[in-house]
Enzyme design. Sequence first.
Site, PDB file in Angstrom:
ATOM      1  N   GLU A 109     -20.514 -27.916  22.003  1.00 54.91           N
ATOM      2  CA  GLU A 109     -21.564 -28.464  22.862  1.00 54.91           C
ATOM      3  C   GLU A 109     -22.900 -28.252  22.163  1.00 54.91           C
ATOM      4  O   GLU A 109     -23.089 -27.223  21.523  1.00 54.91           O
ATOM      5  CB  GLU A 109     -21.655 -27.724  24.193  1.00 54.91           C
ATOM      6  N   TYR A 121     -23.681 -32.301  12.690  1.00 55.68           N
ATOM      7  CA  TYR A 121     -22.307 -32.512  13.155  1.00 55.68           C
ATOM      8  C   TYR A 121     -21.852 -33.947  12.865  1.00 55.68           C
ATOM      9  O   TYR A 121     -20.706 -34.166  12.458  1.00 55.68           O
ATOM     10  CB  TYR A 121     -22.195 -32.189  14.650  1.00 55.68           C
TER      11      TYR A 121
HETATM   12  C1  LIG Z   1     -28.975 -27.136  12.665  1.00 56.44           C
HETATM   13  C2  LIG Z   1     -29.117 -26.137  11.500  1.00 56.44           C
HETATM   14  C3  LIG Z   1     -27.996 -25.103  11.598  1.00 56.44           C
HETATM   15  C4  LIG Z   1     -28.976 -26.917  10.163  1.00 56.44           C
HETATM   16  O1  LIG Z   1     -28.983 -25.955   9.095  1.00 56.44           O
HETATM   17  P1  LIG Z   1     -29.424 -26.337   7.589  1.00 56.44           P
HETATM   18  O2  LIG Z   1     -28.928 -25.262   6.699  1.00 56.44           O
HETATM   19  O3  LIG Z   1     -30.862 -26.654   7.578  1.00 56.44           O
HETATM   20  O4  LIG Z   1     -28.597 -27.688   7.344  1.00 56.44           O
HETATM   21  P2  LIG Z   1     -28.198 -28.297   5.913  1.00 56.44           P
HETATM   22  O5  LIG Z   1     -29.327 -28.130   4.954  1.00 56.44           O
HETATM   23  O6  LIG Z   1     -26.880 -27.752   5.491  1.00 56.44           O
HETATM   24  O7  LIG Z   1     -28.077 -29.846   6.281  1.00 56.44           O
HETATM   25  C5  LIG Z   1     -26.817 -30.510   6.337  1.00 56.44           C
HETATM   26  C6  LIG Z   1     -27.024 -31.850   7.012  1.00 56.44           C
HETATM   27  O8  LIG Z   1     -27.364 -31.665   8.401  1.00 56.44           O
HETATM   28  C7  LIG Z   1     -28.330 -32.671   8.798  1.00 56.44           C
HETATM   29  N1  LIG Z   1     -29.604 -32.013   9.110  1.00 56.44           N
HETATM   30  C8  LIG Z   1     -29.890 -30.692   8.998  1.00 56.44           C
HETATM   31  N2  LIG Z   1     -31.146 -30.446   9.417  1.00 56.44           N
HETATM   32  C9  LIG Z   1     -31.664 -31.637   9.817  1.00 56.44           C
HETATM   33  C10 LIG Z   1     -32.914 -32.022  10.340  1.00 56.44           C
HETATM   34  N3  LIG Z   1     -33.912 -31.138  10.553  1.00 56.44           N
HETATM   35  N4  LIG Z   1     -33.100 -33.324  10.651  1.00 56.44           N
HETATM   36  C11 LIG Z   1     -32.118 -34.233  10.456  1.00 56.44           C
HETATM   37  N5  LIG Z   1     -30.899 -33.920   9.923  1.00 56.44           N
HETATM   38  C12 LIG Z   1     -30.680 -32.639   9.625  1.00 56.44           C
HETATM   39  C13 LIG Z   1     -28.467 -33.597   7.611  1.00 56.44           C
HETATM   40  O9  LIG Z   1     -27.438 -34.577   7.703  1.00 56.44           O
HETATM   41  C14 LIG Z   1     -28.187 -32.635   6.456  1.00 56.44           C
HETATM   42  O10 LIG Z   1     -27.792 -33.284   5.273  1.00 56.44           O
HETATM   43  P3  LIG Z   1     -28.947 -33.705   4.208  1.00 56.44           P
HETATM   44  O11 LIG Z   1     -29.811 -32.509   3.989  1.00 56.44           O
HETATM   45  O12 LIG Z   1     -28.139 -34.094   3.013  1.00 56.44           O
HETATM   46  O13 LIG Z   1     -29.693 -34.828   4.858  1.00 56.44           O
HETATM   47  C15 LIG Z   1     -30.515 -25.447  11.507  1.00 56.44           C
HETATM   48  O14 LIG Z   1     -31.515 -26.437  11.689  1.00 56.44           O
HETATM   49  C16 LIG Z   1     -30.687 -24.361  12.555  1.00 56.44           C
HETATM   50  O15 LIG Z   1     -30.345 -23.200  12.336  1.00 56.44           O
HETATM   51  N6  LIG Z   1     -31.219 -24.741  13.739  1.00 56.44           N
HETATM   52  C17 LIG Z   1     -31.458 -23.769  14.810  1.00 56.44           C
HETATM   53  C18 LIG Z   1     -30.175 -23.280  15.412  1.00 56.44           C
HETATM   54  C19 LIG Z   1     -29.414 -24.377  16.121  1.00 56.44           C
HETATM   55  O16 LIG Z   1     -29.980 -25.157  16.864  1.00 56.44           O
HETATM   56  N7  LIG Z   1     -28.096 -24.415  15.888  1.00 56.44           N
HETATM   57  C20 LIG Z   1     -27.196 -25.344  16.528  1.00 56.44           C
HETATM   58  C21 LIG Z   1     -26.719 -24.757  17.820  1.00 56.44           C
HETATM   59  S1  LIG Z   1     -25.496 -25.808  18.568  1.00 56.44           S
END
Ligand SMILES: CC(C)(COP(=O)(O)OP(=O)(O)OC[C@H]1O[C@@H](n2cnc3c(N)ncnc32)[C@H](O)[C@@H]1OP(=O)(O)O)[C@@H](O)C(=O)NCCC(=O)NCCS
Length: 151
Positions: A109, A121
């Site tokens: 979720e 995702y």
């Molecule tokens: C969501 C989260 C885990 C992504 O972590 P991250 O290490 O920055 O992600 P990655 O660098 O591995 O990105 C992988 C892909 O995810 C997507 N993505 C990640 N961050 C994004 C952003 N800010 N906007 C759009 N797409 C995004 C993209 O498809 C990305 O691929 P790309 O960089 O080649 O475009 C991070 O933003 C986070 O910790 N957020 C706060 C916690 C949270 O909300 N977790 C989810 C709870 S359900």
Amino acid sequence: MSAGDVSAAIAIDIEAFQPSEIGAGREDPRVLRDQQLREEIARPWARVRVARRGDAVVGYALVWHVVDEVHLLNVAVAASERRRGVARALMDDLLAYARDKGVARILLEVRASNAPAISLYEAFGFTRFSVRERYYADGEDAIEMSLGVAG
Ligand SMILES: CC(C)(COP(=O)(O)OP(=O)(O)OC[C@H]1O[C@@H](n2cnc3c(N)ncnc32)[C@H](O)[C@@H]1OP(=O)(O)O)[C@@H](O)C(=O)NCCC(=O)NCCS
């Protein structure tokens, strides 16, 4: 995740989530999160994996594995380490685990407003199958997503 990694994971969560998202009311969210993560580590059906850069914990993923389903409860990355593939590495690790263990599908979720997480995702092939209205304590909807895991 070992007990020694918990403080780093707490710091990541405090940065990533509001106290109410952690479930904290008046109590200190750090204390509550510490308790929650230690409980998770002890659960036989929980799997908590950390990503490190050097010695530093820069992200982690928490799942529950029950029979042939995995529920992704949390993936979080330190703000200074985002958009560098850390979450992608954690998801790759999870998918490898799921294939190895014969998991049929992964469920999660996510807050409807959490565009970065939804993009992450969707990049891994998760699709939306339902909306839980006002699922979160602040009234926000949850989007339910799933991914079938090919053997
Ligand atoms: C969501 C989260 C885990 C992504 O972590 P991250 O290490 O920055 O992600 P990655 O660098 O591995 O990105 C992988 C892909 O995810 C997507 N993505 C990640 N961050 C994004 C952003 N800010 N906007 C759009 N797409 C995004 C993209 O498809 C990305 O691929 P790309 O960089 O080649 O475009 C991070 O933003 C986070 O910790 N957020 C706060 C916690 C949270 O909300 N977790 C989810 C709870 S359900």
